[in-house]
Design an enzyme around this catalytic site. Sequence first.
Site, short mmCIF file in Angstrom:
data_model
loop_
_atom_site.label_atom_id
_atom_site.label_comp_id
_atom_site.label_asym_id
_atom_site.label_seq_id
_atom_site.Cartn_x
_atom_site.Cartn_y
_atom_site.Cartn_z
N LYS A 199 0.80 -1.23 0.00
CA LYS A 199 0.00 0.00 0.00
C LYS A 199 0.83 1.28 0.00
O LYS A 199 0.37 2.31 -0.46
CB LYS A 199 -0.91 0.01 1.24
CG LYS A 199 -1.97 -1.07 1.25
CD LYS A 199 -2.90 -0.91 2.44
CE LYS A 199 -2.18 -1.15 3.75
NZ LYS A 199 -3.09 -1.06 4.92
N TYR A 224 3.41 -15.18 -13.10
CA TYR A 224 4.15 -15.30 -11.85
C TYR A 224 4.09 -16.74 -11.38
O TYR A 224 3.09 -17.43 -11.55
CB TYR A 224 3.68 -14.32 -10.78
CG TYR A 224 2.34 -14.56 -10.17
CD1 TYR A 224 2.20 -15.40 -9.07
CD2 TYR A 224 1.21 -13.92 -10.67
CE1 TYR A 224 0.97 -15.60 -8.49
CE2 TYR A 224 -0.03 -14.11 -10.08
CZ TYR A 224 -0.15 -14.95 -8.99
OH TYR A 224 -1.37 -15.15 -8.42
#
Length: 345
Positions: free
Chosen positions: A42, A95
């Site tokens: 964040k 990924y």
Amino acid sequence: MLPNTGKLAGCTVFITGASRGIGKAIALKAAKDGANIVIAAKTTHPHPRLSGTIYTAAEEVEAAGGKALPCVVDVRDEQQINNAVEKAVEKFGAYTIAKYGMSMCVLGMAEEFKGEIAVNALWPKTAIHTAAMDMLGGSGIESQCRKVDIIADAAYSIFKRPKTFTGNFVIDENILKEEGVENFDLYAVKPGHPLIPDFFLDEQPDTITKKMESRGPPPELREEKSQPPPKPRSGAVEETFRIVKDSLSDNMVKATQAIYQFELSGEDGGTWFLDLKSQGGNVGYGEPSDRADVVMSMSTEDFVKMFSGKLKPTMAFMSGKLKIKGNMALAIKLEKLMSQMNAKL
């Protein structure tokens, strides 16, 4: 320390919370192999109390030899997670490894993706020194912790393993012992100092507790004497203490040797104590006759839930519902006693 082998070169690792602490340590460990790191966190601007942003972490990853993709992600926001995954696929193709805080999902996901994706949970055996630990434990807590490097090395050990290694709940120290690591003082913030067991492990190493107790009395608590509140009405708190008192035994006192003080807010609150030092043990309203080893502050509602088994003390502590001052090892001992009392409450 576990050496890098280069096995993760070209692999893409999606790491939540990678701007600092354990997440960043795992990112830097993988980056040394030449891995691609998706930094999903964040923090985009410097925090007044916490160092690191997704951008400073990306710089460190690339300096360590990896490739970085910083993504703004709040794991509570599904759309932000989807956006980050799409960016990762666009930049790196796909990924192959992910780090999340999703232990509850391990068994189900391991079965669902068997043969395709390995899913494992990793826990530390002891407390790990992070910014969060400083905020929760206060000054000096770091000397009772290990460095984030031990989690990074343990995660790296898992990453190296085949897809058949799945559905496991791994303890950092155990898996590193399998790798041949013998000297764990290398991971200690203060080598040779007693360590706090991790809050979420059911098994508490007795040897660690004994070492902590051998250090002598806990730090002095602030002696702020205030006028005792009026005698509380009979209610859930008083009934809880009555049942606790009926559960006390000489063996329990001998095994604990601690005095606990509870500062409870809300209806029927006030100051209460649990004396597990005096012969036979005792509970009561008001301050104990001798100085408390541990002071716990919480609401009366959460106190009753905690002693009845509906709220785990570790979860209460980590969520801020429970605040603790004094000897943390003795606080952990109380949690063990609570589990024995739950059936009676």
